[in-house]
Design a protein around this motif. Sequence first.
Motif, short mmCIF file in Angstrom:
data_model
loop_
_atom_site.label_atom_id
_atom_site.label_comp_id
_atom_site.label_asym_id
_atom_site.label_seq_id
_atom_site.Cartn_x
_atom_site.Cartn_y
_atom_site.Cartn_z
N ASN A 1 38.03 -26.71 23.48
CA ASN A 1 37.73 -26.84 22.06
C ASN A 1 36.66 -27.90 21.88
N GLY A 2 35.46 -27.47 21.56
CA GLY A 2 34.38 -28.41 21.30
C GLY A 2 34.07 -28.50 19.82
N SER A 3 35.01 -28.06 19.00
CA SER A 3 34.78 -27.99 17.55
C SER A 3 34.90 -29.35 16.89
N GLU A 4 34.18 -29.48 15.79
CA GLU A 4 34.33 -30.63 14.91
C GLU A 4 35.60 -30.40 14.09
N ILE A 5 36.38 -31.45 13.88
CA ILE A 5 37.60 -31.33 13.08
C ILE A 5 37.24 -31.60 11.62
N VAL B 1 47.59 -27.43 9.97
CA VAL B 1 46.60 -27.98 10.90
C VAL B 1 45.26 -28.11 10.21
N LYS B 2 44.47 -29.06 10.69
CA LYS B 2 43.10 -29.18 10.21
C LYS B 2 42.25 -28.18 10.98
N PHE C 1 46.31 -23.79 20.54
CA PHE C 1 45.31 -23.08 19.75
C PHE C 1 44.57 -24.05 18.83
N TYR C 2 43.50 -23.54 18.24
CA TYR C 2 42.85 -24.21 17.11
C TYR C 2 42.25 -23.13 16.22
N VAL C 3 42.07 -23.47 14.96
CA VAL C 3 41.42 -22.57 14.01
C VAL C 3 39.98 -23.05 13.90
#
Length: 196
Positions: A55-59, A89-90, A151-153
């Motif tokens: 996960n390289g996403s910005e939160i 979740v953020k 996971f992440y959204v």
Amino acid sequence: MAETSQHRRKMNRTALACAGIVVGMVGLAYASVPLYDLFCKVTGFGGTPIARDSNGSEILNRTITVRFDSNVSPSLNWRFAPETPEVKVKLGETTTVHYKVTNKSDKPTTGIATYNVQPDLAGTYFSKLECFCFTEQTLQPGETLESAVVFYVDPRLAEDPDVKHLTSITLSYTYFPSKGGQPVAEATSSTKPIAQ
């Protein structure tokens, strides 16, 4: 005589072309399921979460509720449930949720979990880093297994006009009896055994 020989060659070519088409169609029929599965996993089509390595996403500061649905085929005597029915979740935040599955029967049984995300359009943005889905599990009588989904959204959800107003996503798993690594047709990682 030459005309008959030429006519015979044309018929042989036509027969070979027809046989080639039949072989090609049979090959495509066998390849269609894995190709469709690959297409869904890559694109998120049909509510299929996308598998990612990291996960390289910005939160983002925006939160979304992720609900967890767990089902078991009537022909598999297992109990299956998430540790929590939902989490907030953020967008972009990596989250881990555990599930427990117990074999309630008096004999060893094997199952495999399938999954999807609802609404379908959210599947493109629901990214799995780790999952127990499509991993055949054999449980002894009374054995309980704990499994995790990580996971992440994807924060890009907030930019998509079709889903940017979503407030919740549902991740649904169903365990089916399994044979040879495939769910036994009926309707649709990390694991560690729990001490009894």
